[in-house]
Design an enzyme around this catalytic site. Structure first.
Site, PDB file in Angstrom:
ATOM      1  N   CYS A 115     -40.256-122.203 -60.504  1.00 41.74           N
ATOM      2  CA  CYS A 115     -39.243-121.157 -60.372  1.00 41.74           C
ATOM      3  C   CYS A 115     -38.941-120.542 -61.733  1.00 41.74           C
ATOM      4  CB  CYS A 115     -37.969-121.707 -59.733  1.00 41.74           C
ATOM      5  SG  CYS A 115     -37.282-123.172 -60.535  1.00 41.74           S
ATOM      6  N   CYS A 122     -36.390-125.067 -63.471  1.00 44.42           N
ATOM      7  CA  CYS A 122     -36.819-123.668 -63.597  1.00 44.42           C
ATOM      8  C   CYS A 122     -37.140-123.337 -65.059  1.00 44.42           C
ATOM      9  CB  CYS A 122     -35.729-122.733 -63.082  1.00 44.42           C
ATOM     10  SG  CYS A 122     -35.527-122.759 -61.292  1.00 44.42           S
TER      11      CYS A 122
END
Length: 284
Positions: free
Chosen positions: A206, A123
């Site tokens: 993400c 992420c």
């Protein structure tokens, strides 16, 4: 008509000699048979020859380059992937397009390959780019812990390579491959591959994601680019909360657009419509 003679003195056996007309007829027949055979051979060769296209053929030594890049990536660049089977990956890659019409490749053809690459980017470490490939890759090379698509396994292997197959052979076509525009062939082997891996790359993103755009162009954000038509639309708003755009300009070049331009405003509206916060910075 044949004439047969027997010599009682020499004791020779009978022999048959064709008349001149028969000899001429036989010669013409043999000649016609040879012509038919030549035409048949040429037809078979043409039928088995790969189709001709307007694009460059498969990159020379494709298999060797593919395996070499796979080994470098899995053994040196990302040693945590050292257990990946590069031979299996190449077989799945080739299986998507070998012995197939190179203009009729589907996303499903690449699914066995996609399933072999399960490594996701962490992420906040995803970097997309559009018309700024070299700069984006220079950035990820120096930064070290942010990734473009070409910094992933399949993107690294396929970057700047050309490939296609042909229905008449189980080998790659090194003579020519379809040009998506000149041959009216949008579903060619390479284009479909990049759409598939780009979609997967975006779906896996993400946190905060970045996109590097070329502000020296009249349209830094182009709706029909891979980023605009594939990656942006496949960001998952449940996983991605912020899209950060970096509008970069050529040093000493024209400054055609910036974060305040209409092109970036369009990108902002699309992001916001998908419940993704949009942030923009000029010359990050």
């Amino acid at each position: 008509m044949a004439n047969c003679e027997f010599s009682p003195v020499s004791g020779d056996k009978p022999c048959c000699r064709l008349s001149r007309k028969a000899q001429v007829g036989l010669g013409v027949g043999v000649l016609l048979l040879l012509i038919i055979l030549v035409v048949a051979v040429v037809a078979v060769v043409r039928w088995r020859s790969p189709l001709e296209w307007n694009g460059e053929g498969t990159t020379k030594h494709f298999s060797e380059i593919f395996l070499g890049r796979c080994f470098v990536y899995t053994q040196i660049i990302r040693p945590e992937l050292r257990n990946k089977d590069c031979t299996q990956i190449m077989a799945a890659f080739k299986g998507a397009f070998i012995s197939k019409n190179p203009c009729s490749i589907t996303k499903e053809d690449y699914q066995p390959l996609i399933q072999l690459d399960t490594k996701a980017v962490p992420c906040n470490k995803t970097l997309f780019w559009s018309k700024s490939k070299d700069l984006a890759h220079q950035y990820t090379w120096v930064h070290g812990n942010i990734f473009t698509l070409e910094d992933t396994l399949l993107g690294y292997i396929a970057d700047d390579l050309t490939w296609c197959g042909d229905p008449s052979t189980s080998e790659v076509n090194e003579q020519s491959c379809p040009h998506w525009k000149k041959d009216n062939c949008p579903n060619n082997a390479a284009s479909v591959f990049w759409k598939v891996v780009s979609q997967k790359f975006a779906e896996a993103a993400c946190g905060v994601v970045q996109v590097m755009l070329n502000g020296s162009l009249s349209e830094p954000f182009y709706r029909n680019s891979t980023f605009g038509s594939v990656e942006l639309l496949n960001l998952n708003p449940r996983k991605v909360h912020t899209l950060q755009a970096w509008v970069m300009h050529d040093i000493g070049g024209a400054t055609s657009n910036s974060c305040s331009g209409s092109s970036l405003n369009e990108l902002k509206l699309i992001a916001m419509s998908r419940n993704i916060t949009f942030v923009c910075q000029d010359n990050y």
